[in-house]
Motif scaffolding. Structure first.
Motif, mmCIF file in Angstrom:
data_model
loop_
_atom_site.group_PDB
_atom_site.id
_atom_site.type_symbol
_atom_site.label_atom_id
_atom_site.label_comp_id
_atom_site.label_asym_id
_atom_site.label_seq_id
_atom_site.Cartn_x
_atom_site.Cartn_y
_atom_site.Cartn_z
ATOM 1 N N HIS A 59 15.887 25.659 1.813
ATOM 2 C CA HIS A 59 16.617 25.897 0.569
ATOM 3 C C HIS A 59 15.992 25.172 -0.620
ATOM 4 O O HIS A 59 15.860 25.758 -1.706
ATOM 5 N N LYS A 60 15.585 23.906 -0.424
ATOM 6 C CA LYS A 60 15.084 23.135 -1.560
ATOM 7 C C LYS A 60 14.318 21.924 -1.058
ATOM 8 O O LYS A 60 14.394 21.549 0.123
ATOM 9 N N LEU A 61 13.586 21.278 -1.987
ATOM 10 C CA LEU A 61 12.856 20.045 -1.704
ATOM 11 C C LEU A 61 13.168 19.071 -2.837
ATOM 12 O O LEU A 61 12.817 19.313 -3.989
ATOM 13 N N THR A 62 13.821 17.967 -2.492
ATOM 14 C CA THR A 62 14.191 16.960 -3.491
ATOM 15 C C THR A 62 14.191 15.584 -2.847
ATOM 16 O O THR A 62 14.081 15.440 -1.632
ATOM 17 N N THR A 63 14.349 14.562 -3.665
ATOM 18 C CA THR A 63 14.724 13.245 -3.163
ATOM 19 C C THR A 63 16.229 13.270 -2.878
ATOM 20 O O THR A 63 16.905 14.267 -3.129
ATOM 21 N N LEU A 64 16.768 12.171 -2.386
ATOM 22 C CA LEU A 64 18.196 12.156 -2.076
ATOM 23 C C LEU A 64 19.052 12.175 -3.336
ATOM 24 O O LEU A 64 20.169 12.687 -3.330
ATOM 25 N N ARG A 65 18.513 11.611 -4.433
ATOM 26 C CA ARG A 65 19.248 11.618 -5.708
ATOM 27 C C ARG A 65 18.230 11.587 -6.842
ATOM 28 O O ARG A 65 17.054 11.252 -6.627
ATOM 29 N N PHE A 66 18.672 11.942 -8.026
ATOM 30 C CA PHE A 66 17.765 12.009 -9.159
ATOM 31 C C PHE A 66 17.372 10.618 -9.629
ATOM 32 O O PHE A 66 18.178 9.688 -9.612
ATOM 33 N N PRO A 67 16.122 10.454 -10.130
ATOM 34 C CA PRO A 67 15.699 9.161 -10.679
ATOM 35 C C PRO A 67 16.240 8.981 -12.101
ATOM 36 O O PRO A 67 16.760 9.928 -12.699
ATOM 37 N N ALA B 44 10.438 8.048 -4.310
ATOM 38 C CA ALA B 44 11.396 8.012 -3.200
ATOM 39 C C ALA B 44 11.036 9.072 -2.164
ATOM 40 O O ALA B 44 10.304 10.024 -2.447
ATOM 41 N N ASP B 45 11.550 8.904 -0.968
ATOM 42 C CA ASP B 45 11.287 9.863 0.106
ATOM 43 C C ASP B 45 11.735 11.264 -0.294
ATOM 44 O O ASP B 45 12.784 11.457 -0.925
ATOM 45 N N LEU B 46 10.925 12.247 0.064
ATOM 46 C CA LEU B 46 11.242 13.650 -0.193
ATOM 47 C C LEU B 46 11.894 14.253 1.047
ATOM 48 O O LEU B 46 11.519 13.940 2.181
ATOM 49 N N TYR B 47 12.851 15.148 0.799
ATOM 50 C CA TYR B 47 13.556 15.841 1.883
ATOM 51 C C TYR B 47 13.572 17.335 1.616
ATOM 52 O O TYR B 47 13.813 17.775 0.480
ATOM 53 N N VAL B 48 13.329 18.126 2.664
ATOM 54 C CA VAL B 48 13.623 19.552 2.557
ATOM 55 C C VAL B 48 14.990 19.781 3.189
ATOM 56 O O VAL B 48 15.286 19.284 4.284
ATOM 57 N N SER B 49 15.839 20.478 2.441
ATOM 58 C CA SER B 49 17.159 20.827 2.958
ATOM 59 C C SER B 49 17.033 21.998 3.925
ATOM 60 O O SER B 49 16.043 22.732 3.904
ATOM 61 N N PRO B 50 18.036 22.204 4.768
ATOM 62 C CA PRO B 50 17.922 23.228 5.813
ATOM 63 C C PRO B 50 17.671 24.629 5.275
ATOM 64 O O PRO B 50 17.910 24.941 4.104
ATOM 65 N N VAL B 51 17.185 25.480 6.174
ATOM 66 C CA VAL B 51 17.004 26.894 5.872
ATOM 67 C C VAL B 51 18.342 27.491 5.433
ATOM 68 O O VAL B 51 19.394 27.152 5.964
ATOM 69 N N SER B 52 18.304 28.373 4.423
ATOM 70 C CA SER B 52 19.507 29.092 4.005
ATOM 71 C C SER B 52 19.202 30.573 3.898
ATOM 72 O O SER B 52 18.056 30.977 3.646
ATOM 73 N N ALA B 53 20.234 31.397 4.055
ATOM 74 C CA ALA B 53 20.069 32.842 3.881
ATOM 75 C C ALA B 53 19.783 33.173 2.423
ATOM 76 O O ALA B 53 19.027 34.104 2.118
ATOM 77 N N THR B 54 20.392 32.417 1.523
ATOM 78 C CA THR B 54 20.150 32.620 0.091
ATOM 79 C C THR B 54 18.666 32.465 -0.228
ATOM 80 O O THR B 54 18.052 33.333 -0.857
ATOM 81 N N ALA B 55 18.092 31.342 0.191
ATOM 82 C CA ALA B 55 16.679 31.098 -0.084
ATOM 83 C C ALA B 55 15.798 32.105 0.644
ATOM 84 O O ALA B 55 14.806 32.588 0.081
ATOM 85 N N THR B 56 16.147 32.446 1.873
ATOM 86 C CA THR B 56 15.310 33.360 2.649
ATOM 87 C C THR B 56 15.322 34.760 2.050
ATOM 88 O O THR B 56 14.287 35.434 2.001
ATOM 89 N N GLY B 57 16.479 35.213 1.559
ATOM 90 C CA GLY B 57 16.533 36.511 0.906
ATOM 91 C C GLY B 57 15.697 36.542 -0.362
ATOM 92 O O GLY B 57 14.936 37.493 -0.611
ATOM 93 N N CYS B 58 15.834 35.500 -1.191
ATOM 94 C CA CYS B 58 15.025 35.415 -2.414
ATOM 95 C C CYS B 58 13.542 35.354 -2.082
ATOM 96 O O CYS B 58 12.706 35.979 -2.749
ATOM 97 N N PHE B 59 13.211 34.582 -1.066
ATOM 98 C CA PHE B 59 11.822 34.431 -0.646
ATOM 99 C C PHE B 59 11.246 35.777 -0.214
ATOM 100 O O PHE B 59 10.153 36.171 -0.649
ATOM 101 N N ALA B 60 11.976 36.504 0.629
ATOM 102 C CA ALA B 60 11.487 37.812 1.100
ATOM 103 C C ALA B 60 11.267 38.755 -0.075
ATOM 104 O O ALA B 60 10.266 39.477 -0.132
ATOM 105 N N ALA B 61 12.199 38.739 -1.024
ATOM 106 C CA ALA B 61 12.115 39.647 -2.162
ATOM 107 C C ALA B 61 10.918 39.333 -3.048
ATOM 108 O O ALA B 61 10.130 40.225 -3.399
ATOM 109 N N VAL B 62 10.786 38.068 -3.444
ATOM 110 C CA VAL B 62 9.733 37.740 -4.412
ATOM 111 C C VAL B 62 8.353 37.825 -3.758
ATOM 112 O O VAL B 62 7.364 38.165 -4.431
#
Length: 541
Positions: free
Chosen positions: A221-229, A240-258
């Motif tokens: 779904h996204k790649l961010t730190t845990l909170r904004f600097p 700060a450490d970077l985290y990718v949030s779990p897979v989402s259908a929203t992101a996967t649908g947008c990804f397939a389309a674009v």
């Protein structure tokens, strides 16, 4: 903080093309108005303003001064009978070109993962940033090397859905208005056969490809730190450490389309890259088919960055099916379109925002040079034109000529303004006419100063542009001027930050804006606010 005096007459501070409609908004009075030469002050034209009318969105009584018939090139001001004046503006056929280029080059300034050097960035340089592999949230042993792409907004998060909207707007603009992108931008890739707009979008698309889970085909779904600097943190200092949030259908649908869309647009320039985009889109579609009832995305418990949550994903799936069908012509994608359109219809099939991507699916299907279901095609075309008619009707009543109702001045209202301009222009394309074009152009005028705030909502452009956007690099780089070409979010009646609650309470919806870094709910910037603005201006350069 520098204070800019609001003028009594609002104009597009960039100016107007000679043959275009030209309307100044005169606050609190009607009667005669005149155009004067900005240098000499001599009168060059005179006209009669329309009747005084109450404008609910701005909370003002205004009249409109139509000077469409005046076409002489030059630099001018508007003056009223009582001595009120406008900021200077230009009449010239090339009036939008530099602003268009700056709003497109802004995406280069949003780049993550690389040094922005002086030869391309001028004084707005910064070092390489966010290069460490990201931790997969919930699987602390797994890492994703998802460097690159664009920072999303005034912060340093990177999000697949909003990024897909931004890329889609730019790819559509390049498809429909290629002449607008002929000049090089001055980015590192300038000078090749591929237009710079495609080079810039590729930088984001390559990051998105890294965000596809290699095992499942779903998109994180996204790649961010845990909170904004803090607000003055430069990108290279956000360690700060970077985290990718779990897979989402929203992101996967947008990804397939674009990715399906990219496969079409890049094929003439790089067949290998285009093929990789299509393969990724097909793998993402397979994930969507395997997960028909996936729960909507919510931030994991310890992540406090932008959520971009979405309770339903029918719109993203609809967009994905339509783009894959337009690209491949395969019957399996065509068969999926109508059921998904029916599922998405309750929230609207003509929206162009990150929270509802259905409009992109509708456009992809109507533009597809493929066999179509006649009833579905007619229904979608009729619905899109009906939506455009509804927007045009609001424009006709609004004091400043745009299509927002008072309740639509929300966080990122300028995205709605430019999305509506984009939809109006697309409606012209679908209908084969130019009925909606002048309404779209009024939205451009609004962005550059024909608004109740009296400012240009684009950094660096106009006599009174915003100066203090909520944008960490512009705040922390030590350069007095903000990065040019950034589109501010604009008025927000919701009072969703401390500054707005203290200073904007009681203001009319269209006046609920503050040009201060602290007011992130009115003055933040974002890639998906710039992108529909680039699309709209592409028609007029």
């Amino acid at each position: 903080m520098e204070t800019i005096k609001r003028q009594g007459i609002a104009v597009n501070q960039l100016g107007y093309r000679g043959m275009d409609a030209k309307i100044a908004v005169i606050r609190g009075e009607g009667g005669n108005f005149r155009i004067v030469d900005a240098s000499s002050g001599s009168k060059v034209w005179e006209g009669e303003a329309g009747p005084l009318e109450w404008d609910e969105a701005s909370g003002e009584t205004v009249s409109r001064g139509d000077f469409t018939s005046f076409r002489q090139s030059g630099t001018y001001r508007i003056e009223s009978g009582s001595g009120e004046s406008s900021y200077p503006f230009v009449i010239a056929d090339s009036v939008y070109e530099e602003a268009h280029r700056a709003m497109l080059k802004a995406f280069y300034f949003f780049r993550c993962g690389m040094e922005l050097e002086e030869r391309c960035a001028g004084p707005w340089t910064h070092g390489p940033c966010h290069l460490t592999p990201a931790i997969v949230y919930g699987d602390e042993e797994k890492r994703v090397d998802a460097y690159g792409g664009w920072h999303d907004a005034g912060d340093y998060g990177k999000y697949v859905g909003p990024g897909a909207k931004a890329v889609a707007d730019l790819l559509l603009a390049e498809e429909l208005y290629p002449q607008a992108f002929a000049r090089p931008l001055g980015i590192p890739e300038s000078g090749g056969a591929m237009p710079d707009v495609l080079q810039e979008c590729r930088y984001e698309l390559e990051w998105m490809l890294r965000m596809q889970d290699g095992e499942t085909g779903g998109a994180y779904h996204k790649l961010t730190t845990l909170r904004f600097p803090p607000g003055d943190t430069m990108p290279e200092d956000d360690t700060a450490d970077l985290y990718v949030s779990p897979v989402s259908a929203t992101a996967t649908g947008c990804f397939a389309a674009v990715m399906a869309m990219a496969a079409r647009r890049y094929r003439p320039y790089d067949e290998v890259f285009a093929a990789s985009c299509l393969s990724a889109a097909e793998r993402a579609w397979a994930w969507l088919e395997a997960h028909p009832d996936y729960p909507g995305f919510k931030n994991p418990p310890t992540i406090a960055t932008g959520e971009y949550g979405d309770a339903q994903d029918a719109d993203e799936r609809y967009w994905a099916a339509a783009e894959l069908y337009r690209t491949t012509g395969e019957a399996r994608y065509h068969a999926a379109i109508e059921p998904l359109a029916n599922a998405a219809e309750t929230s609207g099939l003509y929206e162009l925002g990150w929270a509802n991507m259905s409009g992109y699916g509708t456009i992809a299907y109507l533009f597809a040079e493929r066999e179509k279901a006649p009833e579905l095609e007619a229904r979608l075309k009729e619905g899109l034109l009906r939506k455009a008619d509804e927007l045009a009707a609001v424009c006709a009543k609004d004091g400043y000529g745009i299509s927002l109702q008072p309740e639509q001045y929300i966080w990122g209202s300028n995205m709605l303004v430019m999305n509506h301009a984009m939809l109006l222009l697309l409606a012209d394309r679908i209908s084969g006419g130019t009925h909606y074009e002048q309404h779209a152009l009024r939205h451009v005028h609004y962005l550059f100063g024909t608004n109740t705030v009296g400012m240009s909502y684009v950094t660096g452009y106009g006599a009174a542009p915003i100066l203090f956007p909520h944008h960490r690099p512009s705040e922390g780089d030590g350069v007095e001027a903000p990065i040019p070409g950034l589109v501010s979010g604009g008025p927000n009646r919701g009072l969703q930050d401390d500054y707005a609650r203290e200073h904007l309470a009681g203001k009319a919806p269209a006046a609920s804006f503050a040009d201060v870094m602290e007011s992130y709910s009115t003055n933040e910037v974002a890639i998906y606010w710039n992108s529909p603005a680039v699309f709209a201006l592409s028609r007029f350069v």
